[in-house]
Design a protein around this motif. Structure first.
Motif, PDB file in Angstrom:
ATOM      1  N   ASP A  48       0.813  -1.221   0.000  1.00 52.86           N
ATOM      2  CA  ASP A  48       0.000   0.000   0.000  1.00 52.86           C
ATOM      3  C   ASP A  48       0.842   1.265   0.000  1.00 52.86           C
ATOM      4  O   ASP A  48       0.296   2.379  -0.053  1.00 52.86           O
ATOM      5  CB  ASP A  48      -0.974   0.010   1.179  1.00 52.86           C
ATOM      6  CG  ASP A  48      -0.285   0.049   2.545  1.00 52.86           C
ATOM      7  OD1 ASP A  48       0.963   0.186   2.603  1.00 52.86           O
ATOM      8  OD2 ASP A  48      -0.987  -0.049   3.565  1.00 52.86           O
ATOM      9  N   GLY A  49       2.169   1.131   0.053  1.00 48.26           N
ATOM     10  CA  GLY A  49       3.062   2.272  -0.026  1.00 48.26           C
ATOM     11  C   GLY A  49       3.121   3.127   1.214  1.00 48.26           C
ATOM     12  O   GLY A  49       3.729   4.207   1.191  1.00 48.26           O
ATOM     13  N   ARG A  50       2.552   2.670   2.333  1.00 44.87           N
ATOM     14  CA  ARG A  50       2.496   3.499   3.530  1.00 44.87           C
ATOM     15  C   ARG A  50       3.576   3.158   4.557  1.00 44.87           C
ATOM     16  O   ARG A  50       3.898   3.987   5.412  1.00 44.87           O
ATOM     17  CB  ARG A  50       1.121   3.382   4.201  1.00 44.87           C
ATOM     18  CG  ARG A  50      -0.018   3.869   3.313  1.00 44.87           C
ATOM     19  CD  ARG A  50      -1.366   3.614   3.970  1.00 44.87           C
ATOM     20  NE  ARG A  50      -1.495   4.335   5.228  1.00 44.87           N
ATOM     21  CZ  ARG A  50      -1.926   5.589   5.334  1.00 44.87           C
ATOM     22  NH1 ARG A  50      -2.240   6.273   4.245  1.00 44.87           N
ATOM     23  NH2 ARG A  50      -2.039   6.158   6.516  1.00 44.87           N
ATOM     24  N   VAL A  51       4.128   1.954   4.475  1.00 52.69           N
ATOM     25  CA  VAL A  51       5.137   1.520   5.444  1.00 52.69           C
ATOM     26  C   VAL A  51       6.373   1.041   4.700  1.00 52.69           C
ATOM     27  O   VAL A  51       6.265   0.278   3.732  1.00 52.69           O
ATOM     28  CB  VAL A  51       4.611   0.400   6.359  1.00 52.69           C
ATOM     29  CG1 VAL A  51       5.677  -0.024   7.364  1.00 52.69           C
ATOM     30  CG2 VAL A  51       3.350   0.857   7.090  1.00 52.69           C
ATOM     31  N   ASP A  67       6.851   4.696   9.063  1.00 54.19           N
ATOM     32  CA  ASP A  67       5.668   5.311   8.474  1.00 54.19           C
ATOM     33  C   ASP A  67       6.117   6.365   7.459  1.00 54.19           C
ATOM     34  O   ASP A  67       6.674   7.397   7.839  1.00 54.19           O
ATOM     35  CB  ASP A  67       4.840   5.961   9.579  1.00 54.19           C
ATOM     36  CG  ASP A  67       3.585   6.653   9.068  1.00 54.19           C
ATOM     37  OD1 ASP A  67       3.363   6.674   7.838  1.00 54.19           O
ATOM     38  OD2 ASP A  67       2.822   7.178   9.902  1.00 54.19           O
ATOM     39  N   THR A  69       4.158   8.012   5.441  1.00 53.04           N
ATOM     40  CA  THR A  69       3.196   9.106   5.254  1.00 53.04           C
ATOM     41  C   THR A  69       3.658  10.338   6.015  1.00 53.04           C
ATOM     42  O   THR A  69       3.136  11.431   5.799  1.00 53.04           O
ATOM     43  CB  THR A  69       1.790   8.703   5.728  1.00 53.04           C
ATOM     44  OG1 THR A  69       1.781   8.517   7.147  1.00 53.04           O
ATOM     45  CG2 THR A  69       1.331   7.427   5.028  1.00 53.04           C
ATOM     46  N   GLN A  70       4.622  10.163   6.919  1.00 51.17           N
ATOM     47  CA  GLN A  70       5.244  11.285   7.602  1.00 51.17           C
ATOM     48  C   GLN A  70       6.502  11.701   6.842  1.00 51.17           C
ATOM     49  O   GLN A  70       7.124  10.902   6.154  1.00 51.17           O
ATOM     50  CB  GLN A  70       5.583  10.916   9.046  1.00 51.17           C
ATOM     51  CG  GLN A  70       4.371  10.523   9.868  1.00 51.17           C
ATOM     52  CD  GLN A  70       4.687  10.429  11.340  1.00 51.17           C
ATOM     53  OE1 GLN A  70       5.344  11.315  11.910  1.00 51.17           O
ATOM     54  NE2 GLN A  70       4.218   9.362  11.976  1.00 51.17           N
ATOM     55  N   ASP A  71       6.880  12.951   6.969  1.00 52.82           N
ATOM     56  CA  ASP A  71       7.979  13.504   6.193  1.00 52.82           C
ATOM     57  C   ASP A  71       8.933  14.253   7.118  1.00 52.82           C
ATOM     58  O   ASP A  71       8.618  15.357   7.551  1.00 52.82           O
ATOM     59  CB  ASP A  71       7.411  14.462   5.138  1.00 52.82           C
ATOM     60  CG  ASP A  71       8.279  14.565   3.899  1.00 52.82           C
ATOM     61  OD1 ASP A  71       9.196  13.741   3.761  1.00 52.82           O
ATOM     62  OD2 ASP A  71       8.043  15.464   3.083  1.00 52.82           O
ATOM     63  N   PRO A  73      10.265  10.009   7.137  1.00 52.36           N
ATOM     64  CA  PRO A  73       9.657   8.805   7.705  1.00 52.36           C
ATOM     65  C   PRO A  73       9.962   8.668   9.189  1.00 52.36           C
ATOM     66  O   PRO A  73      11.034   9.037   9.661  1.00 52.36           O
ATOM     67  CB  PRO A  73      10.307   7.674   6.898  1.00 52.36           C
ATOM     68  CG  PRO A  73      10.708   8.317   5.610  1.00 52.36           C
ATOM     69  CD  PRO A  73      11.121   9.708   5.972  1.00 52.36           C
ATOM     70  N   ASP A 115      -1.167  -2.849  11.948  1.00 49.44           N
ATOM     71  CA  ASP A 115      -0.795  -1.447  11.765  1.00 49.44           C
ATOM     72  C   ASP A 115       0.545  -1.282  11.062  1.00 49.44           C
ATOM     73  O   ASP A 115       1.063  -0.168  10.947  1.00 49.44           O
ATOM     74  CB  ASP A 115      -0.781  -0.715  13.108  1.00 49.44           C
ATOM     75  CG  ASP A 115       0.269  -1.268  14.085  1.00 49.44           C
ATOM     76  OD1 ASP A 115       0.949  -2.249  13.738  1.00 49.44           O
ATOM     77  OD2 ASP A 115       0.386  -0.706  15.191  1.00 49.44           O
ATOM     78  N   GLY A 116       1.142  -2.396  10.593  1.00 51.66           N
ATOM     79  CA  GLY A 116       2.418  -2.333   9.893  1.00 51.66           C
ATOM     80  C   GLY A 116       3.625  -2.557  10.772  1.00 51.66           C
ATOM     81  O   GLY A 116       4.734  -2.741  10.259  1.00 51.66           O
TER      82      GLY A 116
END
Length: 337
Positions: A48-51, A67, A69-71, A73, A115-116
């Motif tokens: 899903d490209g999120r983890v 994660d 989705t945070q910048d 990671p 949750d990854g």
């Protein structure tokens, strides 16, 4: 699209570097980096490209989830010990993260939670044996893990015992072992897009081994070897990574020492390869090679010159042509997402 660059923090690398990818030119533009994982030498992105998952290639050995989705990671929990030394490669399969632990010659399976995050190891499978090289093959050295396209098997490449171990999934459960030429030092492998051929790159001798793969029985059969540098080349060469084109016409491999990308043409069945040419890698010690999602460009992680260089691929000949590069100290791999 973004690119994630792994590197050796112990050799001056930034850790995990995030870069934007120019859709038109393939150029990388560095956004940021994080060093929350020590020596994240190999990375894998969740579907899903999120983890993003990373090995921590240290003597104690660990794996981490981040994660993206945070910048930049951020860690999803603390890195989890893999109960193996110097994990150098990883792959996702069957709801688990699998690591190849070079120092201890083992494969570790870590559950991937909802949750990854990563759970504690569910299994540690230790290889046994040795090879003829007095320094590099005194014992097993698992170097890579790769699930087959059917999802029913995991192939683990062991440089120290000149073997590929086949594990059944879910599990993993030991199933089959194929021994390659003594002293060849198999390092990594890649599947043909049809899924019925496998190409194993050998580190201790600059060759690549074509194999037939039977997903019904989980049996790997070596077919023959091809050299990755021109005959008469007088430089110590240690191949590192192998990639197959999406149409199954070409194979590319990196040669450390010779500092080149080998382009090989495949026959229609995928049984035989011919070395077309070698192309300078744009730096020194090309540790990793990645085909971008479009299949039009190759990205080389030049570990010792500290850069990632990209190449446009000639669609008719398969020969790469240098496009550009960005600084990336102690670069070890690139993944896209």
């Amino acid at each position: 699209m973004r690119a994630y660059i792994g590197s050796f923090t112990g050799a001056g690398g930034a850790g995990i570097t995030v870069a934007d990818v120019d859709d038109q030119t393939g150029a990388l533009r560095i956004r940021n980096s994080t060093d929350v994982v020590v020596n994240p030498s190999y990375l894998a992105l969740a579907p899903d490209g999120r983890v993003l998952y990373a090995v921590s290639e240290t003597e104690d050995g660990a794996a981490a989830a981040l994660d993206v989705t945070q910048d930049p990671p951020a860690l999803l929990g603390e890195p989890v010990p893999v109960r193996g030394a110097a994990p150098t490669h990883l792959a996702l399969a069957g709801g688990q993260l699998l690591t190849a632990n070079y120092g201890s010659g083992s494969v570790t399976a870590l559950p991937v939670l909802e949750d990854g995050r990563l759970g504690e190891p569910a299994a540690v499978l230790r290889h046994e044996g040795s090879g003829p090289h007095p320094e590099r093959q005194e014992g097993p050295h698992a170097h890579a893990v790769a699930p087959d396209p059917s999802g029913g098997w995991l192939l683990a490449v062991d440089l120290g015992i000149d073997a590929v171990q086949v594990y059944a999934l879910p599990g993993p459960r030991p199933h089959h072992e194929v021994r390659l030429r003594p002293g060849s030092g198999p390092r990594h492998l890649a599947f043909h897009p049809r899924g019925d051929r496998v190409y194993v790159i050998n580190e201790l001798d600059p060759t690549i081994t074509a194999c037939r793969w039977d997903a019904a029985s989980g049996v790997l059969e070596p077919l023959g070897e091809t050299r990755l540098i021109p005959d008469g080349t007088d430089v110590e060469t240690y191949p590192a990574e192998v990639v197959v084109s999406g149409d199954g016409r070409f194979v590319w491999a990196t040669n450390r020492g010779h500092d080149s990308i080998a382009t090989l043409a495949l026959d229609a069945p995928g049984d035989r390869m011919e070395l077309v040419t070698t192309t300078p890698c744009g730096g020194h010690w090309p540790r990793d090679l990645t085909l971008d999602p479009s299949g039009r460009r190759l990205y080389v992680s030049n570990e010792r010159s500290g850069d990632v260089t990209w190449f446009d691929i000639d669609p008719s000949t398969g020969v790469p042509r240098r496009g550009g590069s960005v600084p990336a100290p102690a670069a070890s791999c690139v993944v896209f997402g």
